[in-house]
Motif scaffolding. Structure first.
Motif, PDB file in Angstrom:
ATOM      1  N   ILE A 240      20.367 -11.820 -26.284  1.00  0.00           N
ATOM      2  CA  ILE A 240      20.513 -12.683 -27.473  1.00  0.00           C
ATOM      3  C   ILE A 240      19.134 -13.167 -27.911  1.00  0.00           C
ATOM      4  N   GLU A 241      18.836 -13.005 -29.173  1.00  0.00           N
ATOM      5  CA  GLU A 241      17.601 -13.574 -29.733  1.00  0.00           C
ATOM      6  C   GLU A 241      17.987 -14.872 -30.431  1.00  0.00           C
ATOM      7  N   ASP A 242      17.610 -16.006 -29.890  1.00  0.00           N
ATOM      8  CA  ASP A 242      17.947 -17.291 -30.512  1.00  0.00           C
ATOM      9  C   ASP A 242      16.707 -17.826 -31.213  1.00  0.00           C
ATOM     10  N   LYS A 243      16.569 -17.460 -32.495  1.00  0.00           N
ATOM     11  CA  LYS A 243      15.339 -17.850 -33.218  1.00  0.00           C
ATOM     12  C   LYS A 243      15.653 -18.740 -34.388  1.00  0.00           C
TER      13      LYS A 243
END
Ligand code: SF4
Length: 243
Positions: A240-243
């Motif tokens: 998961i990329e949480d940006k």
């Protein structure tokens, strides 16, 4: 990472023991990290004047020279939080007498000092002098001459429990399990938090999960995925990329 604490009163040889142990364990091919508790001064010495000026307003300051790198925070971190930044096989912790999640070697100058520092986590005692035959219930070493034997002890007995105090091992706290491990009644396998069924890495570092949260995440994700067509049991990896 395995850890051992080196504790003792002032001028009892703690730093000499940490240095000698780091040298001996490095010679054996291990990567060593050390951590020192500084309680005499509020601030750490910063190597450069400019770095100290940066720290007046920055929450973190890094310094890089041709041979070394350093990272400073303008607030106190816990031992577990600092460990996340370390990469080593063994961590030698100087001081931190109140920490109760790893075994300790007690450095002493006078014999009466030793038992005062015993808290059930002691695996050895060491002195710069030549300790006469003392019955302390643990091996007694000379810091300079017995360094190979002390390194053997660390290799065989060092460990670090997560300090979550979740009780999933059947003990009230990590301290209680640590004492049981040292007494030979239990072992590291008894701490489920050290081998969770779910592992999360956050920006490349393993994120500490207590067994309850670990199980909750596992059940939720497996529950959702198992309803999908084509699902098979196995090793699941989600990014998961949480940006
Ligand atoms: S299960 Fe592990 S983390 Fe939890 S209390 Fe026991 S030793 Fe500590």
């Amino acid at each position: 990472m395995k850890a051992v604490g080196i504790i003792g009163y002032k001028k009892s040889g703690k730093t000499t023991l940490v240095t000698n142990l780091a040298r001996e364990l490095t010679k054996r091919g291990y990567k060593i990290a050390t951590l020192k508790h500084i309680f005499q001064a509020k601030h750490l010495d910063l190597p450069f004047k400019d770095t100290a000026r940066h720290m007046q307003y920055a929450t973190q300051t890094a310094a890089i020279s041709p041979a070394e790198s350093a990272l400073f925070f303008n607030h106190r971190k816990s031992l577990e939080q600092i460990i996340e930044y370390l990469e080593a096989d063994f961590l030698l912790v100087e001081g931190f007498r109140q920490e109760k999640t790893f075994p300790k070697i007690i450095c002493f100058k006078r014999s009466w000092q030793v038992k005062e520092l015993f808290d059930g986590l002691q695996i050895g005692a060491a002195s710069l002098a030549h300790p006469s035959k003392m019955d302390l219930g643990v091996p007694v070493f000379n810091i300079q001459e017995d360094i190979e034997r002390i390194a053997d002890l660390v290799e065989g007995q060092a460990f670090k429990l997560p300090n979550l105090n979740c009780g999933d091992c059947g003990c009230e706290s990590c301290y209680e399990l640590a004492r049981e491990i040292i007494r030979g009644k239990k072992n590291l396998e008894d701490c489920p938090a050290l081998k969770p069924e779910t592992q999360i890495t956050l920006n490349g570092k393993v994120f500490a999960l207590n067994p309850f949260i670990s199980q909750m995440i596992r059940k939720t994700i497996v529950g959702m995925l198992s309803s999908l067509k084509g699902y098979r049991k196995g090793n699941i990896q989600i990014k998961i990329e949480d940006k």
